[in-house]
Scaffold this motif. Structure first.
Motif: not given
Length: 491
Positions: A43-44, A48, A64-66, A274, A277, A280, A458
């Motif tokens: 997944a990582t 991109q 980043y959906r965090c 983890s 995200t 992309q 990241y």
């Protein structure tokens, strides 16, 4: 007289500022970037995509959906002393502009009350016998106005306005730097936790292997050298843990301070890779747009505009200065007499000042202002070049990060398979302990390298968003309140 004043008021001298043209280029790097980075399994390791001309959201970190990261940045934007200081500097510049606007654009109106007691000497009036002690009362309204004949006041206000713009852009730059530093520190913490966990697992495996070797030593299956080598490897692995834990502590302390808290505060969330995200789609502003969006470039331009205005001020100071004044009010020998209209006095006048000789002071100040403008112009152009370099570096870094992650993933898979196979062969007596030791060392290095490669993607993504200006212009008001943008969806 009025027609002369109006005609002179249009004689503004000094330069008229024009925004410099951006560098004639449509690319950041010598070679065109690929449409997307390479991908690798997992997944990582997803590719991109670079989207030329795309727009960044103001709250880019939400990509980043965090949620813990979002909450921490919102808290930091509200509590940061750096932001408080930048906001105060902006307010100060704004109030200075308002104050000078009142001085330069409006007449000054003052009310004065005077009461004096004096002895009148008649000799000065040609009446030697006239010697009296009297009281004199006066109330007046005084009006004065400096006509801005040659634009000194207009250029001065332009310079102060540029200072307001500069401080506002400094504030936006502080928002951008704070959010980027928090994201980078959070990613660093997550990477260090992964490295510590991986190192602890490796140490546990090596300790288990050491126990097996000691059993084999008892039965004569291996020599003492094999046990000592394994003990050395285990000690070396454990020796890497204290520096990693120290780095983790520093990252935690940094996050707390960035959030406006003391390092002892334990409310800062713990981050893991983890939890993030990887965005992309990477919007990449064109070079011609970057010069109109990045805060440090716009701040340098504000200073250039201020320097241009100062040239206008220095030039206008070499021309005549015209001041109009008027007074109106009663004057009487008694307080009651001040209520009589007959005791009213007034005057109106105009003053013109033209510099004739000042030892070259005014011309020297004009040349100094022109030199300051040239300096600001050079700094502005250098800021643009450094900004382009920053974007180019991060774009290439992202491309190389993806390739490095793909390579590290393959190395980790190969090292993991090799270690598993070598362990089985060693148990069966098919290989020597030296082969097992070498396989363990390779696996240990690849798992740490893999974690670092994942974190680099990241961190460099955040570096790209910062290099592009962070998207503050698209939603500057809401970023200052730290409100979440629920409309942003990563591709």
């Amino acid at each position: 007289m009025l027609s002369l004043v109006y005609s002179l008021s249009g004689c503004t001298v000094g330069p008229e500022y024009r925004t410099p043209a951006p560098p004639a280029t449509d690319s950041y790097t010598p070679k065109a970037l690929p449409e997307h980075t390479v991908s690798s399994p997992g997944a990582t390791g997803l590719a991109q995509q670079f989207k030329a001309g795309g727009e960044l959201p103001a709250q880019w970190w939400t990509l980043y959906r965090c949620e813990p990261l979002d909450a921490l940045i919102r808290e930091a934007l509200s509590n940061s002393p750096n932001i408080a200081a930048a906001s105060a500097a902006l307010r100060q510049a704004s109030e200075n502009l308002r104050a000078q606007t009142g001085i330069d654009l409006y007449p000054a109106i003052d009310v004065k009350l005077n009461a004096t007691r004096e002895k009148l000497n008649g000799t000065t009036l040609g009446q030697p016998s006239l010697n009296r002690i009297l009281s004199l009362y006066n109330a007046s309204v005084n009006v004065s106005y400096n006509l801005d004949l040659f634009g000194a006041a207009r250029h001065e206000l332009e310079a102060l306005g540029a200072q307001v713009d500069f401080q506002n852009l400094q504030l936006q730059g502080t928002y951008l730097a704070l959010s980027a530093n928090i994201v980078t520190a959070a990613v660093r913490e997550a990477s260090l936790r992964e490295q510590i966990d991986a190192t602890e697992r490796i140490a546990a495996d090596e300790e288990t292997q050491l126990g097996v070797l000691r059993k084999q030593l008892e039965f004569g299956g291996v020599g003492r050298v094999a046990v000592l080598s394994q003990e050395t490897l285990l000690a070396q692995t454990r020796a890497t843990l204290p520096p990693l834990r120290q780095s983790l502590d520093r990252a935690r302390h940094q996050l707390a301070v960035l959030a406006g808290k003391p390092p002892s505060d334990n409310s800062v969330p713990e981050f893991r890779l983890s939890m993030f995200t990887l965005p992309q789609t990477l919007p990449v502003a064109l070079p011609s747009s970057l010069v109109r969006q990045r805060p440090d470039i716009l701040a340098a331009e504000a200073l250039l505009r201020q320097a241009s205005a100062q040239v206008g001020v220095a030039t206008a100071n070499m021309y005549p200065q015209l001041t109009l004044s008027a007074n109106y009010g009663p004057q009487s020998l008694t307080p009651a007499g001040m209520l009589k209209y007959a005791d009213m006095i007034w005057n109106i006048g105009a003053g013109l000042t033209q510099p004739i000789f000042n030892g070259g002071q005014l011309s020297a100040k004009k040349r100094a202002a022109e030199a300051a403008f040239d300096e600001a112009n050079g700094q502005y152009r250098q800021t643009i070049l450094l900004a382009f370099e920053d974007v180019a570096d991060t774009l290439r870094a992202l491309d190389h990060d993806a390739a490095a992650l793909a390579a590290q993933t393959e190395a980790w898979r190969a090292a993991s398979s090799s270690l598993e196979l070598t362990r089985g062969q060693f148990r069966a007596g098919g290989v020597s302990y030296l082969a097992l030791l070498d396989a363990q060392r390779q696996y240990q290095q690849t798992i740490v390298n893999l974690t670092q490669a994942r974190a680099a993607r990241y961190a460099d993504t955040a570096a790209l968003f910062e290099a592009l200006g962070g998207g503050w212009w698209s939603d500057a008001a809401r970023i200052q309140t730290g409100q979440a943008d629920s409309d942003i969806n990563p591709q």
